[in-house]
Scaffold this motif. Structure first.
Motif, PDB file in Angstrom:
ATOM      1  N   LEU A  62       3.093  10.643  -8.000  1.00 47.30           N
ATOM      2  CA  LEU A  62       1.869  10.012  -7.971  1.00 47.30           C
ATOM      3  C   LEU A  62       1.914   8.761  -6.834  1.00 47.30           C
ATOM      4  CD1 LEU A  62       0.970   9.271 -11.799  1.00 47.30           C
ATOM      5  CD2 LEU A  62      -0.253  10.740 -10.156  1.00 47.30           C
ATOM      6  N   ALA A  63       2.962   8.328  -6.514  1.00 51.16           N
ATOM      7  CA  ALA A  63       3.233   7.135  -5.319  1.00 51.16           C
ATOM      8  C   ALA A  63       2.944   8.271  -4.046  1.00 51.16           C
ATOM      9  CB  ALA A  63       4.352   6.569  -5.466  1.00 51.16           C
ATOM     10  N   MET A  64       3.687   9.352  -4.052  1.00 50.04           N
ATOM     11  CA  MET A  64       3.729   9.973  -3.084  1.00 50.04           C
ATOM     12  C   MET A  64       2.215  10.653  -2.490  1.00 50.04           C
ATOM     13  SD  MET A  64       7.317  12.163  -3.290  1.00 50.04           S
ATOM     14  CE  MET A  64       8.832  11.348  -3.304  1.00 50.04           C
ATOM     15  N   VAL A  65       1.743  11.387  -3.608  1.00 55.17           N
ATOM     16  CA  VAL A  65       0.405  11.667  -3.537  1.00 55.17           C
ATOM     17  C   VAL A  65      -0.690  10.606  -3.078  1.00 55.17           C
ATOM     18  CG1 VAL A  65      -0.686  11.734  -5.647  1.00 55.17           C
ATOM     19  CG2 VAL A  65      -1.374  13.528  -4.071  1.00 55.17           C
ATOM     20  N   THR A  66      -0.506   9.350  -3.572  1.00 61.13           N
ATOM     21  CA  THR A  66      -1.388   8.415  -3.111  1.00 61.13           C
ATOM     22  C   THR A  66      -1.083   8.044  -1.849  1.00 61.13           C
ATOM     23  OG1 THR A  66      -1.316   7.473  -5.711  1.00 61.13           O
ATOM     24  CG2 THR A  66      -1.890   5.782  -3.851  1.00 61.13           C
ATOM     25  N   PRO A  76      -6.984   1.323   8.790  1.00 61.59           N
ATOM     26  CA  PRO A  76      -5.894   1.047   9.073  1.00 61.59           C
ATOM     27  C   PRO A  76      -4.943   0.925   7.475  1.00 61.59           C
ATOM     28  CG  PRO A  76      -6.839  -0.656  10.312  1.00 61.59           C
ATOM     29  CD  PRO A  76      -7.822   0.180   9.475  1.00 61.59           C
ATOM     30  N   MET A  77      -3.616   1.627   7.664  1.00 61.73           N
ATOM     31  CA  MET A  77      -3.199   1.561   6.372  1.00 61.73           C
ATOM     32  C   MET A  77      -2.850   0.281   5.635  1.00 61.73           C
ATOM     33  SD  MET A  77      -1.562   3.472   4.048  1.00 61.73           S
ATOM     34  CE  MET A  77      -0.880   5.128   4.674  1.00 61.73           C
ATOM     35  N   GLU A  78      -2.831  -0.865   6.339  1.00 64.63           N
ATOM     36  CA  GLU A  78      -2.934  -2.143   5.632  1.00 64.63           C
ATOM     37  C   GLU A  78      -3.956  -2.410   4.898  1.00 64.63           C
ATOM     38  OE1 GLU A  78      -2.402  -1.872   9.197  1.00 64.63           O
ATOM     39  OE2 GLU A  78      -0.325  -1.964   8.927  1.00 64.63           O
ATOM     40  N   SER A  79      -5.244  -1.986   5.432  1.00 67.77           N
ATOM     41  CA  SER A  79      -6.332  -1.888   4.567  1.00 67.77           C
ATOM     42  C   SER A  79      -6.516  -1.105   3.396  1.00 67.77           C
ATOM     43  CB  SER A  79      -7.604  -1.790   5.658  1.00 67.77           C
ATOM     44  OG  SER A  79      -7.704  -2.646   6.499  1.00 67.77           O
ATOM     45  N   ALA A  80      -6.011   0.163   3.426  1.00 64.74           N
ATOM     46  CA  ALA A  80      -5.980   1.028   2.470  1.00 64.74           C
ATOM     47  C   ALA A  80      -5.215   0.598   1.480  1.00 64.74           C
ATOM     48  CB  ALA A  80      -5.373   2.459   3.081  1.00 64.74           C
ATOM     49  N   ARG A  81      -3.903   0.052   1.803  1.00 65.01           N
ATOM     50  CA  ARG A  81      -3.097  -0.409   0.827  1.00 65.01           C
ATOM     51  C   ARG A  81      -3.696  -1.633   0.047  1.00 65.01           C
ATOM     52  NH1 ARG A  81       2.387  -0.350   0.552  1.00 65.01           N
ATOM     53  NH2 ARG A  81       2.117  -1.629  -1.161  1.00 65.01           N
ATOM     54  N   PHE A  84      -6.040  -0.151  -2.403  1.00 59.33           N
ATOM     55  CA  PHE A  84      -5.386   0.463  -3.665  1.00 59.33           C
ATOM     56  C   PHE A  84      -4.703  -0.612  -4.420  1.00 59.33           C
ATOM     57  CE2 PHE A  84      -1.478   2.148  -5.520  1.00 59.33           C
ATOM     58  CZ  PHE A  84      -2.050   3.148  -6.334  1.00 59.33           C
ATOM     59  N   ASP A  85      -3.972  -1.575  -3.786  1.00 59.96           N
ATOM     60  CA  ASP A  85      -3.302  -2.571  -4.726  1.00 59.96           C
ATOM     61  C   ASP A  85      -4.392  -3.306  -5.685  1.00 59.96           C
ATOM     62  OD1 ASP A  85      -1.069  -1.912  -3.507  1.00 59.96           O
ATOM     63  OD2 ASP A  85      -0.884  -3.580  -2.133  1.00 59.96           O
ATOM     64  N   ASN A  86      -5.670  -3.533  -5.082  1.00 59.04           N
ATOM     65  CA  ASN A  86      -6.681  -3.997  -5.846  1.00 59.04           C
ATOM     66  C   ASN A  86      -7.188  -3.148  -7.052  1.00 59.04           C
ATOM     67  OD1 ASN A  86      -9.751  -4.534  -6.362  1.00 59.04           O
ATOM     68  ND2 ASN A  86      -8.880  -6.614  -5.889  1.00 59.04           N
ATOM     69  N   LEU A  88      -5.416  -0.786  -8.567  1.00 55.00           N
ATOM     70  CA  LEU A  88      -4.329  -0.665  -9.382  1.00 55.00           C
ATOM     71  C   LEU A  88      -4.258  -1.725 -10.139  1.00 55.00           C
ATOM     72  CD1 LEU A  88      -1.791   1.068 -10.336  1.00 55.00           C
ATOM     73  CD2 LEU A  88      -0.532   0.030  -8.580  1.00 55.00           C
ATOM     74  N   GLU A  89      -4.374  -2.916  -9.758  1.00 52.29           N
ATOM     75  CA  GLU A  89      -4.207  -4.225 -10.517  1.00 52.29           C
ATOM     76  C   GLU A  89      -5.528  -4.151 -11.659  1.00 52.29           C
ATOM     77  OE1 GLU A  89      -4.809  -8.852  -9.938  1.00 52.29           O
ATOM     78  OE2 GLU A  89      -3.946  -8.033  -8.261  1.00 52.29           O
ATOM     79  N   GLN A  90      -6.590  -3.724 -11.160  1.00 55.48           N
ATOM     80  CA  GLN A  90      -7.740  -3.720 -12.096  1.00 55.48           C
ATOM     81  C   GLN A  90      -7.570  -2.748 -13.159  1.00 55.48           C
ATOM     82  OE1 GLN A  90     -11.289  -3.270  -9.953  1.00 55.48           O
ATOM     83  NE2 GLN A  90     -11.132  -5.485  -8.937  1.00 55.48           N
ATOM     84  N   ALA A  91      -7.250  -1.510 -12.880  1.00 55.37           N
ATOM     85  CA  ALA A  91      -6.930  -0.393 -13.623  1.00 55.37           C
ATOM     86  C   ALA A  91      -5.887  -0.654 -14.754  1.00 55.37           C
ATOM     87  CB  ALA A  91      -6.486   0.822 -12.970  1.00 55.37           C
ATOM     88  N   SER A  92      -4.704  -1.545 -14.087  1.00 54.49           N
ATOM     89  CA  SER A  92      -3.511  -1.933 -15.062  1.00 54.49           C
ATOM     90  C   SER A  92      -3.924  -2.784 -16.089  1.00 54.49           C
ATOM     91  CB  SER A  92      -2.464  -2.235 -13.971  1.00 54.49           C
ATOM     92  OG  SER A  92      -1.829  -1.151 -13.462  1.00 54.49           O
ATOM     93  N   ALA A  93      -4.806  -3.746 -15.824  1.00 58.24           N
ATOM     94  CA  ALA A  93      -5.375  -4.690 -16.586  1.00 58.24           C
ATOM     95  C   ALA A  93      -6.233  -4.181 -17.764  1.00 58.24           C
ATOM     96  CB  ALA A  93      -6.227  -5.950 -15.817  1.00 58.24           C
ATOM     97  N   ALA A  94      -6.883  -3.197 -17.147  1.00 57.75           N
ATOM     98  CA  ALA A  94      -7.705  -2.451 -18.242  1.00 57.75           C
ATOM     99  C   ALA A  94      -6.945  -1.815 -19.377  1.00 57.75           C
ATOM    100  CB  ALA A  94      -8.737  -1.681 -17.667  1.00 57.75           C
TER     101      ALA A  94
END
Length: 106
Positions: A62-66, A76-81, A84-86, A88-94
Protein backbone atom coordinates in the motif's frame (compact mmCIF):
# COMPACT_ATOMS: atom_id res chain seq x y z
CA UNK A 1 -16.89 18.47 7.10
CA UNK A 2 -18.57 15.75 5.07
CA UNK A 3 -17.99 12.13 6.00
CA UNK A 4 -18.12 8.76 4.31
CA UNK A 5 -19.94 6.18 6.41
CA UNK A 6 -18.31 2.86 5.54
CA UNK A 7 -19.91 -0.32 6.86
CA UNK A 8 -18.11 -3.62 7.15
CA UNK A 9 -18.38 -6.98 8.80
CA UNK A 10 -15.42 -8.05 10.93
CA UNK A 11 -13.93 -11.53 10.91
CA UNK A 12 -15.87 -12.31 14.08
CA UNK A 13 -19.16 -11.42 12.33
CA UNK A 14 -19.78 -8.03 13.94
CA UNK A 15 -21.04 -5.24 11.74
CA UNK A 16 -19.50 -1.79 12.18
CA UNK A 17 -19.58 1.58 10.49
CA UNK A 18 -16.61 3.92 10.35
CA UNK A 19 -17.29 7.61 9.70
CA UNK A 20 -14.33 8.66 7.54
CA UNK A 21 -13.98 12.44 7.16
CA UNK A 22 -13.77 13.58 3.54
CA UNK A 23 -11.42 16.24 2.24
CA UNK A 24 -13.31 19.45 1.36
CA UNK A 25 -12.27 19.06 -2.29
CA UNK A 26 -13.53 15.46 -2.63
CA UNK A 27 -14.98 15.25 -6.11
CA UNK A 28 -17.15 12.14 -5.82
CA UNK A 29 -17.78 10.66 -2.36
CA UNK A 30 -19.57 7.64 -3.87
CA UNK A 31 -16.51 6.86 -6.02
CA UNK A 32 -14.29 7.10 -2.93
CA UNK A 33 -16.52 4.56 -1.16
CA UNK A 34 -16.58 2.30 -4.22
CA UNK A 35 -12.77 2.36 -4.49
CA UNK A 36 -12.41 1.67 -0.77
CA UNK A 37 -14.71 -1.33 -1.05
CA UNK A 38 -12.97 -2.64 -4.18
CA UNK A 39 -9.51 -2.28 -2.64
CA UNK A 40 -10.52 -4.06 0.57
CA UNK A 41 -12.22 -6.86 -1.38
CA UNK A 42 -9.16 -7.34 -3.57
CA UNK A 43 -6.83 -7.39 -0.57
CA UNK A 44 -9.07 -9.83 1.29
CA UNK A 45 -9.16 -12.18 -1.69
CA UNK A 46 -5.39 -12.05 -2.07
CA UNK A 47 -4.52 -12.35 1.61
CA UNK A 48 -6.92 -15.26 2.20
CA UNK A 49 -5.55 -17.16 -0.80
CA UNK A 50 -2.92 -19.86 -0.39
CA UNK A 51 -0.19 -17.23 -0.70
CA UNK A 52 1.46 -16.53 2.66
CA UNK A 53 1.15 -12.75 3.08
CA UNK A 54 1.71 -10.85 6.30
CA UNK A 55 -0.01 -7.62 7.33
CA UNK A 56 3.38 -5.97 6.97
CA UNK A 57 3.54 -7.11 3.35
CA UNK A 58 0.11 -5.57 2.73
CA UNK A 59 1.11 -2.27 4.34
CA UNK A 60 4.35 -2.21 2.33
CA UNK A 61 2.48 -2.72 -0.94
CA UNK A 62 0.00 0.00 0.00
CA UNK A 63 2.88 2.40 0.75
CA UNK A 64 4.42 1.64 -2.64
CA UNK A 65 1.21 2.16 -4.60
CA UNK A 66 0.50 5.32 -2.60
CA UNK A 67 3.91 6.73 -3.49
CA UNK A 68 3.24 6.01 -7.16
CA UNK A 69 -0.15 7.75 -7.02
CA UNK A 70 1.31 10.72 -5.11
CA UNK A 71 3.93 11.06 -7.84
CA UNK A 72 1.13 11.39 -10.40
CA UNK A 73 -0.32 14.48 -8.73
CA UNK A 74 0.48 17.74 -10.53
CA UNK A 75 2.08 19.24 -7.40
CA UNK A 76 5.50 19.00 -5.76
CA UNK A 77 6.01 15.75 -3.83
CA UNK A 78 6.25 17.71 -0.56
CA UNK A 79 2.72 19.06 -1.11
CA UNK A 80 1.41 15.64 -2.10
CA UNK A 81 2.98 14.10 1.02
CA UNK A 82 1.49 16.80 3.25
CA UNK A 83 -1.96 16.11 1.80
CA UNK A 84 -1.55 12.35 2.23
CA UNK A 85 -0.21 12.68 5.78
CA UNK A 86 -3.24 14.80 6.71
CA UNK A 87 -5.70 12.37 5.09
CA UNK A 88 -4.03 9.37 6.74
CA UNK A 89 -4.13 11.06 10.16
CA UNK A 90 -7.86 11.78 9.81
CA UNK A 91 -8.67 8.29 8.53
CA UNK A 92 -6.61 6.68 11.30
CA UNK A 93 -8.42 8.74 13.93
CA UNK A 94 -11.79 7.64 12.51
CA UNK A 95 -10.71 4.00 12.48
CA UNK A 96 -9.45 4.26 16.07
CA UNK A 97 -12.81 5.64 17.21
CA UNK A 98 -14.44 2.53 15.76
CA UNK A 99 -12.02 0.29 17.65
CA UNK A 100 -12.65 2.25 20.83
CA UNK A 101 -16.35 1.47 20.58
CA UNK A 102 -17.56 4.87 19.40
CA UNK A 103 -18.58 3.42 16.04
CA UNK A 104 -21.59 1.36 15.27
CA UNK A 105 -24.30 1.02 12.72
CA UNK A 106 -25.29 4.39 11.38
Amino acid sequence: MDALAFSLKTADGKERTIEFPLHPETGDPAAVGDMLEALLETLSEYVTADTPVSNGDVVQALAMVTSIRLGMLPVPMESARALFDNLLEQASAAEQQWHAGAGGRA
